[in-house]
Design a protein around this motif. Sequence first.
Motif, PDB file in Angstrom:
ATOM      1  N   ASN A  27       0.848  -1.184   0.000  1.00 38.41           N
ATOM      2  CA  ASN A  27       0.000   0.000   0.000  1.00 38.41           C
ATOM      3  C   ASN A  27       0.887   1.239   0.000  1.00 38.41           C
ATOM      4  O   ASN A  27       1.894   1.298   0.712  1.00 38.41           O
ATOM      5  CB  ASN A  27      -0.905   0.020   1.237  1.00 38.41           C
ATOM      6  CG  ASN A  27      -2.034   1.012   1.122  1.00 38.41           C
ATOM      7  OD1 ASN A  27      -2.798   0.963   0.162  1.00 38.41           O
ATOM      8  ND2 ASN A  27      -2.164   1.905   2.090  1.00 38.41           N
ATOM      9  N   GLN A  48      -3.218  10.549  -1.854  1.00 37.59           N
ATOM     10  CA  GLN A  48      -3.891   9.319  -2.230  1.00 37.59           C
ATOM     11  C   GLN A  48      -3.296   8.172  -1.426  1.00 37.59           C
ATOM     12  O   GLN A  48      -2.106   8.161  -1.110  1.00 37.59           O
ATOM     13  CB  GLN A  48      -3.747   9.029  -3.726  1.00 37.59           C
ATOM     14  CG  GLN A  48      -4.567   7.822  -4.200  1.00 37.59           C
ATOM     15  CD  GLN A  48      -4.609   7.699  -5.716  1.00 37.59           C
ATOM     16  OE1 GLN A  48      -4.024   8.502  -6.442  1.00 37.59           O
ATOM     17  NE2 GLN A  48      -5.328   6.696  -6.204  1.00 37.59           N
ATOM     18  N   ALA A 100      -3.372   3.966  -1.759  1.00 34.85           N
ATOM     19  CA  ALA A 100      -3.835   2.887  -2.639  1.00 34.85           C
ATOM     20  C   ALA A 100      -2.713   1.888  -2.866  1.00 34.85           C
ATOM     21  O   ALA A 100      -1.530   2.213  -2.680  1.00 34.85           O
ATOM     22  CB  ALA A 100      -4.298   3.460  -3.982  1.00 34.85           C
ATOM     23  N   ASP A 113      -0.821  -0.632  -8.089  1.00 36.55           N
ATOM     24  CA  ASP A 113      -1.533  -0.627  -9.368  1.00 36.55           C
ATOM     25  C   ASP A 113      -2.667   0.385  -9.370  1.00 36.55           C
ATOM     26  O   ASP A 113      -2.928   1.054 -10.383  1.00 36.55           O
ATOM     27  CB  ASP A 113      -2.040  -2.023  -9.720  1.00 36.55           C
ATOM     28  CG  ASP A 113      -2.965  -2.606  -8.652  1.00 36.55           C
ATOM     29  OD1 ASP A 113      -2.952  -2.111  -7.510  1.00 36.55           O
ATOM     30  OD2 ASP A 113      -3.698  -3.563  -8.972  1.00 36.55           O
ATOM     31  N   GLY A 114      -3.342   0.539  -8.224  1.00 39.69           N
ATOM     32  CA  GLY A 114      -4.402   1.537  -8.132  1.00 39.69           C
ATOM     33  C   GLY A 114      -3.867   2.950  -8.227  1.00 39.69           C
ATOM     34  O   GLY A 114      -4.473   3.821  -8.854  1.00 39.69           O
ATOM     35  N   HIS A 122      -2.894   3.343 -12.126  1.00 43.98           N
ATOM     36  CA  HIS A 122      -3.966   3.303 -13.132  1.00 43.98           C
ATOM     37  C   HIS A 122      -5.168   4.176 -12.778  1.00 43.98           C
ATOM     38  O   HIS A 122      -5.962   4.503 -13.659  1.00 43.98           O
ATOM     39  CB  HIS A 122      -4.438   1.857 -13.334  1.00 43.98           C
ATOM     40  CG  HIS A 122      -3.395   0.959 -13.926  1.00 43.98           C
ATOM     41  ND1 HIS A 122      -2.885   1.143 -15.190  1.00 43.98           N
ATOM     42  CD2 HIS A 122      -2.753  -0.119 -13.405  1.00 43.98           C
ATOM     43  CE1 HIS A 122      -1.982   0.213 -15.443  1.00 43.98           C
ATOM     44  NE2 HIS A 122      -1.879  -0.561 -14.385  1.00 43.98           N
ATOM     45  N   ASP A 123      -5.283   4.541 -11.504  1.00 43.71           N
ATOM     46  CA  ASP A 123      -6.465   5.305 -11.094  1.00 43.71           C
ATOM     47  C   ASP A 123      -6.065   6.433 -10.144  1.00 43.71           C
ATOM     48  O   ASP A 123      -6.500   6.477  -8.986  1.00 43.71           O
ATOM     49  CB  ASP A 123      -7.472   4.366 -10.426  1.00 43.71           C
ATOM     50  CG  ASP A 123      -8.827   5.020 -10.199  1.00 43.71           C
ATOM     51  OD1 ASP A 123      -9.139   6.007 -10.901  1.00 43.71           O
ATOM     52  OD2 ASP A 123      -9.571   4.535  -9.331  1.00 43.71           O
ATOM     53  N   SER A 152      -5.966   9.788  -8.060  1.00 38.98           N
ATOM     54  CA  SER A 152      -7.112  10.530  -7.551  1.00 38.98           C
ATOM     55  C   SER A 152      -7.076  12.001  -7.927  1.00 38.98           C
ATOM     56  O   SER A 152      -8.094  12.679  -7.871  1.00 38.98           O
ATOM     57  CB  SER A 152      -7.183  10.402  -6.024  1.00 38.98           C
ATOM     58  OG  SER A 152      -6.016  10.949  -5.438  1.00 38.98           O
ATOM     59  N   ARG A 182     -14.096  12.336 -13.378  1.00 35.75           N
ATOM     60  CA  ARG A 182     -14.315  10.945 -13.759  1.00 35.75           C
ATOM     61  C   ARG A 182     -15.441  10.813 -14.781  1.00 35.75           C
ATOM     62  O   ARG A 182     -16.188  11.759 -15.031  1.00 35.75           O
ATOM     63  CB  ARG A 182     -14.598  10.103 -12.510  1.00 35.75           C
ATOM     64  CG  ARG A 182     -13.399  10.109 -11.543  1.00 35.75           C
ATOM     65  CD  ARG A 182     -13.611   9.203 -10.365  1.00 35.75           C
ATOM     66  NE  ARG A 182     -12.429   9.190  -9.503  1.00 35.75           N
ATOM     67  CZ  ARG A 182     -11.387   8.384  -9.663  1.00 35.75           C
ATOM     68  NH1 ARG A 182     -11.382   7.515 -10.674  1.00 35.75           N
ATOM     69  NH2 ARG A 182     -10.360   8.436  -8.846  1.00 35.75           N
TER      70      ARG A 182
END
Length: 356
Positions: A203, A214, A216, A219-220, A223-224, A226, A337
């Motif tokens: 993490n 952020q 996460a 990978d989060g 790829h994603d 915030s 988003r």
Amino acid sequence: MASIELVRVTKTFEKNDVIKDLHLTIADGSFTVLVGPSGCGKTTLLRMIAGIDPQTAGSVLIGGKDVTSIAPGKRGVAMVFQNYAIYPTMSVRENIEFGLKNNKVDKEERKRLVETISATVGLADYLDRKPSTLSGGQRQRVALARAMVKKPSVFLMDEPLSNLDAKLRAQMRLELIELHKQLGTTFVYVTHDQVEAMSMADNIVLMNKGVIQQEAPPDGMYHDPSNLFAAQFIGVPPMNIGELSMNGAKFGFRPERAQVRPAGQAGGTNPDHFSMTGMIVTREMLGSETLYQVRRSDGNAYMVKCLEDLFAVDQEVQIDVAPEHLFFFAEDGSRIRRDDRSYAEYMRALRGMRNG
């Protein structure tokens, strides 16, 4: 093993809040990496957990117990610093058992613990040597062994690999990952190196100016993201960011998501994709991949990453990015988003920018 919880912690230096009302929970047995630019507050956070530099306000809980008023040596944590803090006049054995002697552990138990831990970290053959005869990686193992012998519930590591060369740093990353798996203990690791964060963490906690941007898994985080800060901090090369012609918003895409072809060649039929023509101004051939910097006519440049080395400097190329690989950010840096009502408007504005 133990979880860590920081409840509304604040740290003030000379009337300035370096960290304010921060809340963070670190799971029991996790490998959590605090990452961010210099001065973002990550080392301050680590030192508050250790009790070395206590918080101005708020609480620190380890294993569910409030340790706010407990001395560092009684918190069940062990800290490993970037400068190792090894005693040069002592042998490896004496360095490792130093804390045990201070805690009046008997000689036979000290011997057993030192030999067990030194075997775990690959130092069994070096116990009678002085630190000056060891390599940087071996000295780092001494620091780790000295921490491990205390059997802490939490390991705190403040940029422990920063003094090593690139090759040894990569090797030690793998060794720390294996060590974490072997011990099953909670690791909290501070670094400004996002490659270390991405490769080692279960993490990631990304910080900037004392604020968590952020939290996460790697990978989060990649790829994603915030927000704009997370998008640009994580990734090598970082995400390409361009200006949109409305509301101060920005768009972005990862370099490896761009499809590159010679200008004029057929392709890019999706009406929602980002498309531009530009000139290759730099080429970096890295073996398994090649990085190109492509500059369009308006002067803006974007990095693209290709698995094959097919293009040359001064060649005109077309770049296409599929809609699912596009990101949008508001003027304040927050992520826009797909379910946001304004997303379609930003996509239309991006389509209007084709080819500059």
